[in-house]
Design an enzyme around this catalytic site. Structure first.
Site, PDB file in Angstrom:
ATOM      1  N   LYS A 223       0.847  -1.197   0.000  1.00  0.00           N
ATOM      2  CA  LYS A 223       0.000   0.000   0.000  1.00  0.00           C
ATOM      3  C   LYS A 223       0.879   1.242   0.000  1.00  0.00           C
ATOM      4  CE  LYS A 223      -3.684   2.251   2.696  1.00  0.00           C
ATOM      5  NZ  LYS A 223      -4.444   2.218   3.967  1.00  0.00           N
TER       6      LYS A 223
ATOM      7  N   SER B 253      -9.219   2.169   3.328  1.00  0.00           N
ATOM      8  CA  SER B 253      -8.438   2.866   2.321  1.00  0.00           C
ATOM      9  C   SER B 253      -7.452   1.958   1.589  1.00  0.00           C
ATOM     10  CB  SER B 253      -7.673   4.022   2.973  1.00  0.00           C
ATOM     11  OG  SER B 253      -6.762   3.537   3.964  1.00  0.00           O
TER      12      SER B 253
ATOM     13  N   GLY C  80      -6.422   1.857   9.936  1.00  0.00           N
ATOM     14  CA  GLY C  80      -6.630   2.905  10.933  1.00  0.00           C
ATOM     15  C   GLY C  80      -8.079   3.039  11.347  1.00  0.00           C
ATOM     16  N   GLY C  81      -8.967   2.604  10.473  1.00  0.00           N
ATOM     17  CA  GLY C  81     -10.402   2.634  10.765  1.00  0.00           C
ATOM     18  C   GLY C  81     -11.089   1.537   9.975  1.00  0.00           C
ATOM     19  N   GLY C  82     -10.534   0.330  10.065  1.00  0.00           N
ATOM     20  CA  GLY C  82     -11.049  -0.791   9.271  1.00  0.00           C
ATOM     21  C   GLY C  82     -10.478  -0.821   7.878  1.00  0.00           C
ATOM     22  N   SER C  83      -9.393  -0.105   7.639  1.00  0.00           N
ATOM     23  CA  SER C  83      -8.886   0.084   6.276  1.00  0.00           C
ATOM     24  C   SER C  83      -8.251  -1.145   5.655  1.00  0.00           C
ATOM     25  CB  SER C  83      -7.882   1.243   6.244  1.00  0.00           C
ATOM     26  OG  SER C  83      -8.535   2.468   6.466  1.00  0.00           O
TER      27      SER C  83
END
Length: 627
Positions: A218, A294, A315-318
């Site tokens: 990524k 993301s 970081g938030g389910g990414s």
């Protein structure tokens, strides 16, 4: 059983918030998310971004957005009794009561290639298979695995160089199809790495099972010779990449071929994977649908067969969200288990390196290679030695598997579990029922209090950290160069004040208490991965992004605890909806219980393998190349 919820008010709505006891926890009301924000794309979104950045308009709109979405009430009007917890912290004796069964312990500081060998030794004997038949010959679809590559190389059927050539061809073909999977790929570098791996196989000295295997990264993770852009056009110009991230170094030491930087939602500020600079990453199961954010590029690349594994950042389910939407395995370990050195510091206390793989066994191999902090990592809770699960007995008839699964307890908060679209709910209930029917695994009904408050606290935390991290570079270089959705989100992030941030960290303390209480009753919290399958890509959103916090909240509904509390979490595919879109089921574990998550995921993967479908877009890099 959970007591009736009728007529009971949530303690978080009282003027003063005191820590609830276990009995009071069971009475907490479940609040259905009611996001109040405009849904915008195209020119209206650009206008809204400009309004928020305008001093007078922004001073009115931003407080209104925070008030309408309960941020003001939750963090300014309520008084918490707990101290703030600024980083996920776990009791020093946590490892004492994690009684993981059927595992092999890894000694600290074991070399990555040795750890990988241990991981492979935990797997069933390798069996060559057809790509359309998962392990065991069960009807359904199964991706190529890392061991498929290693076997093909060792047998001489194909070389890493030939695979690299087919990889480059597949990337070019996917670009023509508008898949937008990669931001950067250096053909010469890929071929050079593959040539070195080919020579090692010729000499009969591969470094590990990962030698010559293509692994994508990524574009939030440092990997030479590439810049790290975070999905922007400007960040790579103001931040120099001097060396590989620690995880990349460890994979290289195992011989993995790092094949380039995958596309991502710009600065990780979204759930769709639509990037106005590098294109919308399209879902291989339906190219009209999003891949998720993301880490959408990494997830879609694995789902499309372009590589068996890829790195992401969660970081938030990414990691888990795009894994669920694309039908692959998304895994993030406990906060501190794997080094974040060389990862863009967009969110220090909620972001965590993770993996996207086509199978649970490949998640195990990647975890074995990457686990362990560096000696100089600044961490609070020092992890106990890692365990690897013994998956040698995949058959549900196995005595060992039956014992492990029979001794486990799943925690299920039914109102939360069922707060999703019907196809998602049905597929996850079917997976759970299969586990219960096969192994008589116990399911304990629990309540997780203040889930909505936790979501808001995570939003305030990740926003404050991201805004602080980007700082003056964003104001000087990024503001005008960013997509309109990022500009809107950045304006909201920049509006959070110190009282809201401290209140959010107090909520982290409360939630750590609630989850610790649940883990006294059960080993794993189960839920769907997302509240819906992959949404359609709006044409107006492709040029400047889109603002849709309603859909975003639905896709993130189940993933916050993994980040806010740093708990290990994994998404495993369990089926598809009527349109053929994948559905994932999430497992959230106790701190440091990665081996247990992988054990359970392997069982669920096998039970649900008949329901897996081949993606519409799929490349087979191990097909015999044309002579």
């Amino acid at each position: 059983m959970v007591e009736t919820l009728e007529g009971v008010k949530l303690a978080a709505r009282a003027p003063r918030m005191e820590m609830m006891s276990t009995d009071e926890d069971s009475k907490a009301e479940y609040l259905y998310v009611d996001v109040k924000a405009p849904v915008l794309a195209g020119f209206p979104l650009k206008c809204f971004a400009w309004l928020l950045e305008t001093g007078l308009a922004g001073s009115f709109l931003l407080p209104k957005l925070k008030k309408d979405n309960l941020i003001t009430k939750t963090f300014l009007e309520l008084r918490y009794e707990e101290p703030p917890m600024y980083i996920p912290q776990y009791a020093h004796d946590d490892s004492d009561h994690i009684q993981e069964q059927m595992v092999r312990r890894l000694e600290p500081h074991t070399m990555p290639a040795v750890s990988v060998e241990c991981g492979v030794n935990c797997l069933p004997p390798y069996v060559a298979r057809n790509i359309n038949k998962p392990v065991g010959g069960v009807k359904g679809f199964g991706h190529r695995t890392i061991r498929d590559y290693a076997h093909a190389y060792s047998s001489g059927r194909i070389t890493p160089t030939q695979v690299a050539e087919q990889f480059i061809s597949a990337i070019e073909d996917s670009r023509k199809a508008g898949m937008n999977l990669f931001i950067a790929m250096d053909s010469g570098d890929v071929l050079s790495q593959a040539a070195a791996a080919t020579e090692r196989y010729k000499q009969g000295k591969p470094l590990s099972v990962l030698d010559g295997v293509p692994i994508a990264v990524k574009d939030e993770i440092d990997c030479l010779p590439y810049r790290t852009t975070g999905g922007t056009t400007w960040l790579g110009k103001v931040r120099e990449v001097k060396e590989d991230a620690e995880a990349v170094k460890r994979l290289r030491s195992c011989g993995a071929v790092m094949v380039g930087k995958t596309n991502m939602h710009e600065l990780g500020m979204g759930t769709t994977g639509i990037n106005p600079h590098y294109g919308a990453t399209r879902n291989p199961h339906n190219i009209l649908r999003v891949s998720g954010g993301s880490s959408g590029g990494s997830s879609a690349a694995v789902a499309a067969g372009i590589c068996p594994a890829a790195l992401g950042v969660d970081g938030g389910g990414s990691v888990r969200m795009p894994a669920g939407l694309c039908g692959v395995v998304g895994f993030k370990p406990t906060f501190g288990r794997t080094s974040n050195a060389g990862v863009l510091p967009l969110n220090w206390t909620v972001g965590m390196l993770g993996t996207l793989t086509g199978s649970v066994e490949d998640a195990l191999i990647m975890y074995a290679a990457m686990h362990g902090p560096r000696p100089d990592d600044d961490i609070v809770s020092f992890p106990p030695p890692a365990n690897l699960p013994l998956l040698k007995d995949p058959d549900e008839a196995s005595t060992n598997t039956a014992k492990v699964m029979g001794d486990l307890k799943f925690a299920k908060f039914s109102k939360w579990f069922d707060d999703c679209d019907e196809p998602v709910r049905n597929a996850c209930h079917r997976a759970l029922q299969l586990v219960q029917t096969t192994f008589n695994t116990k399911v304990v009904e629990v309540t997780i209090p203040e889930i909505e408050e936790m979501r808001l606290a995570h939003f305030v935390t990740i926003g404050s950290e991201c805004c602080t991290s980007l700082g003056v570079d964003y104001r000087e270089s990024g503001l005008k160069a960013s997509g309109a959705d990022v500009r809107v989100t950045s304006s909201i992030y920049g509006s959070f004040n110190n009282r809201e941030f401290i209140g959010a960290q107090r909520m982290r303390f409360r939630q750590m208490h609630y989850h610790n209480e649940i883990f006294k009753k059960a080993n794993i919290i189960i839920s769907p991965t997302t509240g819906a399958t992959a949404p359609l890509i709006r044409r107006a959103a492709e040029k400047c992004g889109e603002l849709d916090y309603v859909v975003g909240a639905k896709l993130m509904r189940y993933q916050i605890a993994g980040n806010f509390l740093g708990l290990p979490a994994l998404s495993v595919p369990v089926g598809h909806d009527a349109d053929g879109l994948p559905i994932g089921m999430q497992l959230i574990g106790r701190p440091w219980s990665e081996a247990t998550l992988l054990q359970v995921a392997a069982v669920i993967e096998r039970l649900c393998s008949p329901f897996q479908r081949r993606p519409e877009v799929l490349y087979d890099l191990l097909s015999t190349p044309n002579k």
